[in-house]
Write a protein that holds these residues in place. Sequence first.
Motif, PDB file in Angstrom:
ATOM      1  N   THR A 245     -24.330  21.708   0.790  1.00 54.01           N
ATOM      2  CA  THR A 245     -25.759  21.744   0.467  1.00 54.01           C
ATOM      3  C   THR A 245     -26.160  20.772  -0.652  1.00 54.01           C
ATOM      4  O   THR A 245     -27.299  20.794  -1.106  1.00 54.01           O
TER       5      THR A 245
ATOM      6  N   ARG B 165     -29.953  19.574  -2.729  1.00 51.78           N
ATOM      7  CA  ARG B 165     -30.180  19.966  -4.121  1.00 51.78           C
ATOM      8  C   ARG B 165     -30.028  18.781  -5.080  1.00 51.78           C
ATOM      9  O   ARG B 165     -29.714  18.954  -6.247  1.00 51.78           O
TER      10      ARG B 165
ATOM     11  N   GLU C 234     -26.934  18.576  -7.195  1.00 54.13           N
ATOM     12  CA  GLU C 234     -26.571  19.756  -8.002  1.00 54.13           C
ATOM     13  C   GLU C 234     -25.829  20.770  -7.134  1.00 54.13           C
ATOM     14  O   GLU C 234     -26.323  21.174  -6.082  1.00 54.13           O
TER      15      GLU C 234
ATOM     16  N   VAL D   7     -23.817  24.345  -5.996  1.00 53.19           N
ATOM     17  CA  VAL D   7     -24.080  25.786  -6.004  1.00 53.19           C
ATOM     18  C   VAL D   7     -22.775  26.492  -6.352  1.00 53.19           C
ATOM     19  O   VAL D   7     -21.721  26.169  -5.801  1.00 53.19           O
TER      20      VAL D   7
ATOM     21  N   LYS E 110     -29.157  29.662  -4.054  1.00 46.21           N
ATOM     22  CA  LYS E 110     -30.093  28.746  -4.700  1.00 46.21           C
ATOM     23  C   LYS E 110     -30.965  28.117  -3.615  1.00 46.21           C
ATOM     24  O   LYS E 110     -30.609  28.135  -2.437  1.00 46.21           O
ATOM     25  N   THR E 111     -32.082  27.546  -4.004  1.00 45.99           N
ATOM     26  CA  THR E 111     -32.920  26.872  -3.022  1.00 45.99           C
ATOM     27  C   THR E 111     -32.843  25.363  -3.210  1.00 45.99           C
ATOM     28  O   THR E 111     -32.559  24.865  -4.297  1.00 45.99           O
ATOM     29  N   GLY E 112     -33.074  24.655  -2.109  1.00 47.85           N
ATOM     30  CA  GLY E 112     -33.014  23.200  -2.129  1.00 47.85           C
ATOM     31  C   GLY E 112     -34.273  22.590  -1.564  1.00 47.85           C
ATOM     32  O   GLY E 112     -35.341  23.222  -1.549  1.00 47.85           O
ATOM     33  N   TYR E 113     -34.151  21.370  -1.076  1.00 49.83           N
ATOM     34  CA  TYR E 113     -35.279  20.618  -0.530  1.00 49.83           C
ATOM     35  C   TYR E 113     -36.015  21.431   0.522  1.00 49.83           C
ATOM     36  O   TYR E 113     -35.397  22.070   1.374  1.00 49.83           O
TER      37      TYR E 113
ATOM     38  N   CYS F  29     -29.665  27.877   0.027  1.00 54.01           N
ATOM     39  CA  CYS F  29     -28.341  27.248  -0.004  1.00 54.01           C
ATOM     40  C   CYS F  29     -27.268  28.204  -0.507  1.00 54.01           C
ATOM     41  O   CYS F  29     -27.424  28.817  -1.570  1.00 54.01           O
TER      42      CYS F  29
END
Length: 255
Positions: free
Chosen positions: A44, A48, A51, A53, A74-77, A82
């Motif tokens: 992922t 991100r 960055e 995870v 976590k959240t990404g684009y 993610c």
Amino acid sequence: MIKIAVYGKGGIGKSTTVSNVAAALSEQGMKVMQIGCDPKADSTILLRHGESVTTVLNLYNQKKQNMKLEEMIKTGYRNVVCVEAGGPTPGLGCAGRGIITALEKLGELGAYEKYQPDVILYDVLGDVVCGGFSMPMRKGYADKVFIITSGENMAIHAGANIAMAVDNFKNRGYASLGGIILNRRNVPREEEKVKELADDFHTEVIGSLDHSELVLKAEEQGKTLLEAYPDSEMADEYRKLAKEILKVCQEEKEC
């Protein structure tokens, strides 16, 4: 909820493809969760901006039953959710254990109920299809398996092993084979060899991706190609592939 496992030989461009497909599905207004099932835990990272995870296996080793859902996710684009399963210290333990732990903990902690994804993408290393790495194929996880390959001999060999594993599980209600994705390396007889692989396992080549320098340029920026070059022809190839994958899965659900 549509659940898709994407397998392929290490280095075949699997994570790059899955991340761009995730972005393309998100563009269509779908809620997407991407679960990296590779010990490198970098599935992922393009979503991100480089960055990482924290992996589920690391969290579990540190906190056991005290780990929390928000630590794993976590959240990404485009708000793609993610998750990275992770793996053991090199040379120690079974890499498949990270996948098993991640999938079990996501279920136990109510991840699917909280985030309510329309699509789950499992990005799975396919060099070895042992018990742990076959976990996403099992009943209750993926509905369909897609295999990414080029026309290179080692990639074809890995693809055949993955397809064989799916075939061996077909009488257990596990995921079925959705098709083959050609990620071009421009080697001799590439299309012919990948078509032969598909024919051997009674499936189709559902999409193909050209070899593009823009993919590498986007990766250097820590981005998916859809974010870095959204108006490019290559971005449209990923969008087309995402639609084809979705079409296969939706047709299966209607049957």
